[in-house]
Motif scaffolding. Structure first.
Motif, PDB file in Angstrom:
ATOM      1  N   ILE A   1       0.857  -1.183   0.000  1.00 23.92           N
ATOM      2  CA  ILE A   1       0.000   0.000   0.000  1.00 23.92           C
ATOM      3  C   ILE A   1       0.894   1.233   0.000  1.00 23.92           C
ATOM      4  N   ASN A   2       0.703   2.084  -0.992  1.00 22.67           N
ATOM      5  CA  ASN A   2       1.535   3.266  -1.177  1.00 22.67           C
ATOM      6  C   ASN A   2       0.796   4.507  -0.660  1.00 22.67           C
ATOM      7  N   TYR A   3       1.355   5.131   0.386  1.00 24.74           N
ATOM      8  CA  TYR A   3       0.790   6.352   0.954  1.00 24.74           C
ATOM      9  C   TYR A   3       1.538   7.593   0.468  1.00 24.74           C
ATOM     10  N   ASP A   4       2.668   7.419  -0.204  1.00 25.53           N
ATOM     11  CA  ASP A   4       3.524   8.541  -0.582  1.00 25.53           C
ATOM     12  C   ASP A   4       2.905   9.476  -1.612  1.00 25.53           C
ATOM     13  N   ASN A   5       2.345   8.914  -2.678  1.00 24.06           N
ATOM     14  CA  ASN A   5       1.849   9.754  -3.768  1.00 24.06           C
ATOM     15  C   ASN A   5       0.708  10.662  -3.328  1.00 24.06           C
ATOM     16  N   ASN A   6      -0.232  10.124  -2.553  1.00 27.09           N
ATOM     17  CA  ASN A   6      -1.367  10.909  -2.085  1.00 27.09           C
ATOM     18  C   ASN A   6      -1.872  10.285  -0.794  1.00 27.09           C
ATOM     19  N   PRO A   7      -1.502  10.830   0.362  1.00 27.85           N
ATOM     20  CA  PRO A   7      -1.900  10.239   1.638  1.00 27.85           C
ATOM     21  C   PRO A   7      -3.418  10.142   1.822  1.00 27.85           C
ATOM     22  N   GLU A   8      -4.164  11.012   1.164  1.00 28.13           N
ATOM     23  CA  GLU A   8      -5.624  10.968   1.281  1.00 28.13           C
ATOM     24  C   GLU A   8      -6.232   9.860   0.429  1.00 28.13           C
ATOM     25  N   LYS A   9      -5.510   9.447  -0.602  1.00 29.91           N
ATOM     26  CA  LYS A   9      -5.991   8.382  -1.492  1.00 29.91           C
ATOM     27  C   LYS A   9      -4.867   7.378  -1.740  1.00 29.91           C
ATOM     28  N   PRO A  10      -4.523   6.579  -0.729  1.00 27.86           N
ATOM     29  CA  PRO A  10      -3.461   5.599  -0.932  1.00 27.86           C
ATOM     30  C   PRO A  10      -3.869   4.539  -1.956  1.00 27.86           C
ATOM     31  N   THR A  11      -2.871   3.953  -2.592  1.00 27.18           N
ATOM     32  CA  THR A  11      -3.098   2.949  -3.626  1.00 27.18           C
ATOM     33  C   THR A  11      -2.604   1.595  -3.144  1.00 27.18           C
ATOM     34  N   ALA A  12      -3.468   0.600  -3.266  1.00 27.02           N
ATOM     35  CA  ALA A  12      -3.074  -0.783  -2.984  1.00 27.02           C
ATOM     36  C   ALA A  12      -2.595  -1.402  -4.294  1.00 27.02           C
ATOM     37  N   VAL A  13      -1.428  -2.015  -4.234  1.00 23.92           N
ATOM     38  CA  VAL A  13      -0.879  -2.733  -5.376  1.00 23.92           C
ATOM     39  C   VAL A  13      -0.907  -4.211  -4.996  1.00 23.92           C
ATOM     40  N   LEU A  14      -1.634  -5.011  -5.770  1.00 23.58           N
ATOM     41  CA  LEU A  14      -1.796  -6.429  -5.457  1.00 23.58           C
ATOM     42  C   LEU A  14      -1.222  -7.282  -6.578  1.00 23.58           C
ATOM     43  N   GLU A  15      -0.394  -8.240  -6.209  1.00 27.25           N
ATOM     44  CA  GLU A  15       0.149  -9.182  -7.188  1.00 27.25           C
ATOM     45  C   GLU A  15      -0.436 -10.558  -6.900  1.00 27.25           C
ATOM     46  N   PHE A  16      -1.097 -11.125  -7.894  1.00 29.28           N
ATOM     47  CA  PHE A  16      -1.653 -12.466  -7.785  1.00 29.28           C
ATOM     48  C   PHE A  16      -0.806 -13.406  -8.632  1.00 29.28           C
ATOM     49  N   ARG A  17      -0.506 -14.549  -8.063  1.00 27.14           N
ATOM     50  CA  ARG A  17       0.270 -15.576  -8.750  1.00 27.14           C
ATOM     51  C   ARG A  17      -0.632 -16.783  -8.940  1.00 27.14           C
ATOM     52  N   LEU A  18      -1.056 -17.007 -10.162  1.00 25.85           N
ATOM     53  CA  LEU A  18      -1.870 -18.164 -10.501  1.00 25.85           C
ATOM     54  C   LEU A  18      -0.904 -19.307 -10.806  1.00 25.85           C
ATOM     55  N   VAL A  19      -0.852 -20.284  -9.916  1.00 26.93           N
ATOM     56  CA  VAL A  19       0.095 -21.385 -10.022  1.00 26.93           C
ATOM     57  C   VAL A  19      -0.676 -22.612 -10.508  1.00 26.93           C
ATOM     58  N   TYR A  20      -0.216 -23.198 -11.589  1.00 32.12           N
ATOM     59  CA  TYR A  20      -0.905 -24.350 -12.166  1.00 32.12           C
ATOM     60  C   TYR A  20       0.140 -25.370 -12.602  1.00 32.12           C
ATOM     61  N   GLU A  21      -0.298 -26.582 -12.652  1.00 30.69           N
ATOM     62  CA  GLU A  21       0.580 -27.663 -13.063  1.00 30.69           C
ATOM     63  C   GLU A  21       0.187 -28.039 -14.481  1.00 30.69           C
ATOM     64  N   ASN A  22       1.006 -27.651 -15.426  1.00 29.70           N
ATOM     65  CA  ASN A  22       0.721 -27.931 -16.828  1.00 29.70           C
ATOM     66  C   ASN A  22       1.537 -29.151 -17.238  1.00 29.70           C
ATOM     67  N   LEU A  23       0.862 -30.272 -17.363  1.00 28.63           N
ATOM     68  CA  LEU A  23       1.551 -31.517 -17.678  1.00 28.63           C
ATOM     69  C   LEU A  23       1.550 -31.810 -19.175  1.00 28.63           C
ATOM     70  N   ARG A  24       1.143 -30.807 -19.970  1.00 28.70           N
ATOM     71  CA  ARG A  24       1.052 -31.002 -21.413  1.00 28.70           C
ATOM     72  C   ARG A  24       2.077 -30.107 -22.118  1.00 28.70           C
ATOM     73  N   ASP A  25       2.388 -30.474 -23.320  1.00 26.39           N
ATOM     74  CA  ASP A  25       3.350 -29.753 -24.140  1.00 26.39           C
ATOM     75  C   ASP A  25       2.664 -28.548 -24.795  1.00 26.39           C
ATOM     76  N   THR A  26       3.231 -27.353 -24.633  1.00 26.15           N
ATOM     77  CA  THR A  26       2.669 -26.151 -25.258  1.00 26.15           C
ATOM     78  C   THR A  26       3.383 -25.786 -26.559  1.00 26.15           C
ATOM     79  N   SER A  27       4.313 -26.600 -26.999  1.00 26.73           N
ATOM     80  CA  SER A  27       5.082 -26.267 -28.193  1.00 26.73           C
ATOM     81  C   SER A  27       4.248 -26.426 -29.463  1.00 26.73           C
ATOM     82  N   ASN A  28       4.796 -25.968 -30.563  1.00 29.97           N
ATOM     83  CA  ASN A  28       4.109 -26.104 -31.847  1.00 29.97           C
ATOM     84  C   ASN A  28       3.997 -27.566 -32.271  1.00 29.97           C
ATOM     85  N   LEU A  29       4.758 -28.450 -31.665  1.00 31.03           N
ATOM     86  CA  LEU A  29       4.722 -29.873 -31.992  1.00 31.03           C
ATOM     87  C   LEU A  29       3.649 -30.632 -31.213  1.00 31.03           C
TER      88      LEU A  29
END
Length: 181
Positions: free
Chosen positions: A57-85
């Motif tokens: 949460i960033n309070y520096d830019n505007n203390p009256e309107k702080p900004t939440a920065v959220l990073e989501f990591r979607l973790v999946y197990e891909n057991l298939r080949d994504t190549s052109n083959l």
């Protein structure tokens, strides 16, 4: 962030059927990010697909309107080949569909301590991980700290609207540029 986290858990629980209807695996694990994709042996009950998030949460830019920065990591197990083959590219690329649905569900979250989530960036994790990771980064206004004001919503109706201008009628003209000539 506690209210957001609880709303996140409930929202994804309520929408498991959306994944099933789209022929995707529902999110099985939701948690704060603590390096689960880097060292899964140190975490109990880690099931895929998973959604981990961290925030700042960033309070520096505007203390009256702080900004939440959220990073989501979607973790999946891909057991298939994504190549052109690959002979089964559709199933191998299903993680894109999962990411799209996760994005839509995240944007639906609505709590009074935080504004709407706005997608800032997305992409694949380039650092070596045990499984595949799709990153979704958002920003939102944050109202939950004592230093900030709480967003207030008030229901209301608008009655007796008076227009001081002329409305133009919608036409079905074939040539829309006719009036310009």
């Amino acid at each position: 962030m506690k209210a957001f986290y609880l709303a996140l858990l409930q929202h994804f629980e309520d929408h498991k059927q959306d994944f099933i209807d789209a022929q995707l695996k529902p999110i099985k694990t939701i948690d704060f990010y603590a390096g689960q994709d880097q060292d899964p042996e140190n975490f109990n009950n880690l099931f895929f697909p998973a959604l981990f998030f961290s925030w700042n949460i960033n309070y520096d830019n505007n203390p009256e309107k702080p900004t939440a920065v959220l990073e989501f990591r979607l973790v999946y197990e891909n057991l298939r080949d994504t190549s052109n083959l690959s002979l089964n590219k559709e199933k191998a690329l299903a993680f894109f569909d999962t990411a799209c649905l996760v994005d839509a569900l995240l944007k639906e979250l609505n709590i009074k301590e935080m504004g709407a989530l706005h997608l800032v960036s997305e992409g694949l994790e380039v650092e070596p991980t045990v499984t595949d990771v799709y990153l979704l980064n958002y920003e939102a206004l944050y109202y939950a700290n004592e230093k900030t004001r709480i967003r207030e919503l008030q229901e209301g109706n608008i009655n007796d609207v008076i227009l001081n201008s002329h409305l133009k009628a919608k036409t079905n003209k074939v040539n829309r540029f006719q009036d310009l000539l």
